[in-house]
Scaffold this motif. Structure first.
Motif, PDB file in Angstrom:
ATOM      1  N   ASP A  25       0.833  -1.204   0.000  1.00 23.05           N
ATOM      2  CA  ASP A  25       0.000   0.000   0.000  1.00 23.05           C
ATOM      3  C   ASP A  25       0.871   1.259   0.000  1.00 23.05           C
ATOM      4  O   ASP A  25       1.169   1.837   1.033  1.00 23.05           O
ATOM      5  N   GLY A  26       1.298   1.648  -1.209  1.00 18.53           N
ATOM      6  CA  GLY A  26       2.088   2.873  -1.334  1.00 18.53           C
ATOM      7  C   GLY A  26       3.491   2.746  -0.773  1.00 18.53           C
ATOM      8  O   GLY A  26       3.934   3.587   0.026  1.00 18.53           O
ATOM      9  N   ILE A  27       4.223   1.720  -1.200  1.00 21.11           N
ATOM     10  CA  ILE A  27       5.592   1.502  -0.716  1.00 21.11           C
ATOM     11  C   ILE A  27       6.552   2.457  -1.417  1.00 21.11           C
ATOM     12  O   ILE A  27       6.659   2.482  -2.641  1.00 21.11           O
ATOM     13  N   ASN A  28       7.272   3.241  -0.614  1.00 23.42           N
ATOM     14  CA  ASN A  28       8.344   4.105  -1.115  1.00 23.42           C
ATOM     15  C   ASN A  28       9.631   3.712  -0.398  1.00 23.42           C
ATOM     16  O   ASN A  28       9.709   3.788   0.831  1.00 23.42           O
ATOM     17  N   LEU A  29      10.605   3.263  -1.177  1.00 22.75           N
ATOM     18  CA  LEU A  29      11.834   2.753  -0.582  1.00 22.75           C
ATOM     19  C   LEU A  29      13.011   2.974  -1.525  1.00 22.75           C
ATOM     20  O   LEU A  29      12.915   2.680  -2.717  1.00 22.75           O
ATOM     21  N   LYS A  30      14.109   3.498  -0.988  1.00 27.54           N
ATOM     22  CA  LYS A  30      15.345   3.641  -1.746  1.00 27.54           C
ATOM     23  C   LYS A  30      16.405   2.728  -1.128  1.00 27.54           C
ATOM     24  O   LYS A  30      16.638   2.764   0.077  1.00 27.54           O
ATOM     25  N   ILE A  31      17.020   1.909  -1.982  1.00 23.63           N
ATOM     26  CA  ILE A  31      18.057   0.969  -1.546  1.00 23.63           C
ATOM     27  C   ILE A  31      19.387   1.436  -2.133  1.00 23.63           C
ATOM     28  O   ILE A  31      19.540   1.506  -3.359  1.00 23.63           O
ATOM     29  N   TYR A  32      20.334   1.741  -1.269  1.00 23.76           N
ATOM     30  CA  TYR A  32      21.602   2.305  -1.705  1.00 23.76           C
ATOM     31  C   TYR A  32      22.706   1.238  -1.756  1.00 23.76           C
ATOM     32  O   TYR A  32      22.585   0.185  -1.119  1.00 23.76           O
ATOM     33  N   PRO A  33      23.781   1.489  -2.519  1.00 21.57           N
ATOM     34  CA  PRO A  33      24.879   0.519  -2.608  1.00 21.57           C
ATOM     35  C   PRO A  33      25.401   0.118  -1.232  1.00 21.57           C
ATOM     36  O   PRO A  33      25.634   0.975  -0.375  1.00 21.57           O
ATOM     37  N   GLN A  34      25.542  -1.186  -1.016  1.00 23.62           N
ATOM     38  CA  GLN A  34      26.048  -1.794   0.202  1.00 23.62           C
ATOM     39  C   GLN A  34      25.097  -1.663   1.388  1.00 23.62           C
ATOM     40  O   GLN A  34      25.475  -1.921   2.531  1.00 23.62           O
ATOM     41  N   ASP A  35      23.855  -1.268   1.123  1.00 20.05           N
ATOM     42  CA  ASP A  35      22.837  -1.345   2.163  1.00 20.05           C
ATOM     43  C   ASP A  35      22.608  -2.801   2.533  1.00 20.05           C
ATOM     44  O   ASP A  35      22.583  -3.682   1.660  1.00 20.05           O
ATOM     45  N   PHE A  36      22.434  -3.070   3.821  1.00 21.10           N
ATOM     46  CA  PHE A  36      21.959  -4.366   4.303  1.00 21.10           C
ATOM     47  C   PHE A  36      20.703  -4.050   5.106  1.00 21.10           C
ATOM     48  O   PHE A  36      20.767  -3.718   6.293  1.00 21.10           O
ATOM     49  N   ILE A  37      19.564  -4.135   4.422  1.00 19.03           N
ATOM     50  CA  ILE A  37      18.294  -3.728   5.014  1.00 19.03           C
ATOM     51  C   ILE A  37      17.553  -4.956   5.537  1.00 19.03           C
ATOM     52  O   ILE A  37      17.310  -5.906   4.794  1.00 19.03           O
ATOM     53  N   VAL A  38      17.205  -4.922   6.813  1.00 16.77           N
ATOM     54  CA  VAL A  38      16.412  -5.981   7.410  1.00 16.77           C
ATOM     55  C   VAL A  38      14.946  -5.559   7.363  1.00 16.77           C
ATOM     56  O   VAL A  38      14.599  -4.443   7.755  1.00 16.77           O
ATOM     57  N   VAL A  39      14.096  -6.459   6.859  1.00 22.41           N
ATOM     58  CA  VAL A  39      12.655  -6.198   6.739  1.00 22.41           C
ATOM     59  C   VAL A  39      11.925  -7.057   7.768  1.00 22.41           C
ATOM     60  O   VAL A  39      12.005  -8.282   7.734  1.00 22.41           O
ATOM     61  N   LEU A  40      11.220  -6.394   8.658  1.00 19.24           N
ATOM     62  CA  LEU A  40      10.546  -7.074   9.755  1.00 19.24           C
ATOM     63  C   LEU A  40       9.045  -6.837   9.653  1.00 19.24           C
ATOM     64  O   LEU A  40       8.603  -5.771   9.220  1.00 19.24           O
ATOM     65  N   GLY A  41       8.262  -7.827  10.070  1.00 14.54           N
ATOM     66  CA  GLY A  41       6.810  -7.665  10.048  1.00 14.54           C
ATOM     67  C   GLY A  41       6.123  -8.960  10.398  1.00 14.54           C
ATOM     68  O   GLY A  41       6.709 -10.044  10.299  1.00 14.54           O
TER      69      GLY A  41
END
Length: 249
Positions: A25-41
């Protein structure tokens, strides 16, 4: 710094007779070089649907997905697989059981390349593969072992190695340690973290595990009912404790 990937107001809607449901529902996300993003839910928050949208396994209803400024919103799964790799929760997915570890690695190394009849030259690749798996002790001396003979942890380690052998633009980990016993899970998670850092990979990792969410990654996002309700940067995440996350569940 430019993002490797950008999701711009992405939506995934399901229509039925009773109601309309926005899984994303309206996801806005920027992923940058060498990001290690944890997604929780929680279950049903939209975590796996988010990964499906990124890989092209599930077409979005609205919004745009950009990879290095190129609009890939309508590109299919096969085309995106040249740049995006994914490791699933089930150790049986992502590997071929009747092929050896080395044969699986060779297959992954040629992912996205033109198919043609020629000698596979497996023996020539063996020294390279031996070096490649050296950082994963659980696969030592198993290059000639059929994948179906591996343990769940070994098979998931192989899936991870297959996903990174071409150094993808973006690595997606879909609860890749959840089906393993606690010790094997911890060992693979530690090896995953070391590899992501040493190879300077960009990664998005879905997890239910609060301790993993706190311990790993430089960013943390929390999904709830298809929306990003929390996006913490490195400094904010460093101050986080497990109990701080309980309010979001």
């Amino acid at each position: 710094m430019k993002p490797i990937m950008e999701l711009d107001n992405v939506e995934k809607t399901i229509y039925n007779d009773d109601a309309t449901l926005n899984i994303l529902d309206g996801i806005n996300l920027k992923i940058y070089p060498q990001d290690f993003i944890v997604v929780l839910g929680t279950n049903g928050a939209g975590k796996s649907t988010l990964l499906d949208a990124i890989t092209g396994a599930n077409k979005v209803t609205a919004g745009k997905i950009l990879l290095n400024d190129k609009d890939i919103t309508t590109e299919n799964l096969a085309k995106r697989a040249q740049f995006i790799s994914r490791v699933y929760q089930d150790p049986k997915l992502g590997t071929s059981p009747r092929m050896t570890v080395a044969e699986n690695l060779l297959l992954a190394e040629r992912r996205g390349l033109p198919r043609r009849l020629r000698s596979r030259r497996l023996k020539e690749h063996m020294p390279e593969f031996k070096e490649f798996i050296s950082s994963m002790p659980t696969l030592d001396n198993r290059l000639n072992t059929f994948t179906e003979k591996l343990s769940g942890g070994q098979r998931q380690t192989l899936s991870f190695l297959m996903a990174i052998i071409q150094k993808p633009e973006l690595l997606l980990l879909d609860e890749h340690t959840a089906a393993l016993d606690p010790q094997t899970s911890a060992d693979l998670m530690a090896a995953t973290d070391r590899t992501i850092k040493s190879k300077k990979l960009t990664c998005l990792m879905v997890t239910h595990n609060l301790s993993e969410a706190v311990a790993y990654g430089n960013r943390l996002i929390v999904l709830k009912k298809g929306k990003i309700i929390l996006d913490l940067n490195t400094e904010q995440k460093a101050k986080l404790k497990e109990e701080d996350l309980l309010e979001y569940f």
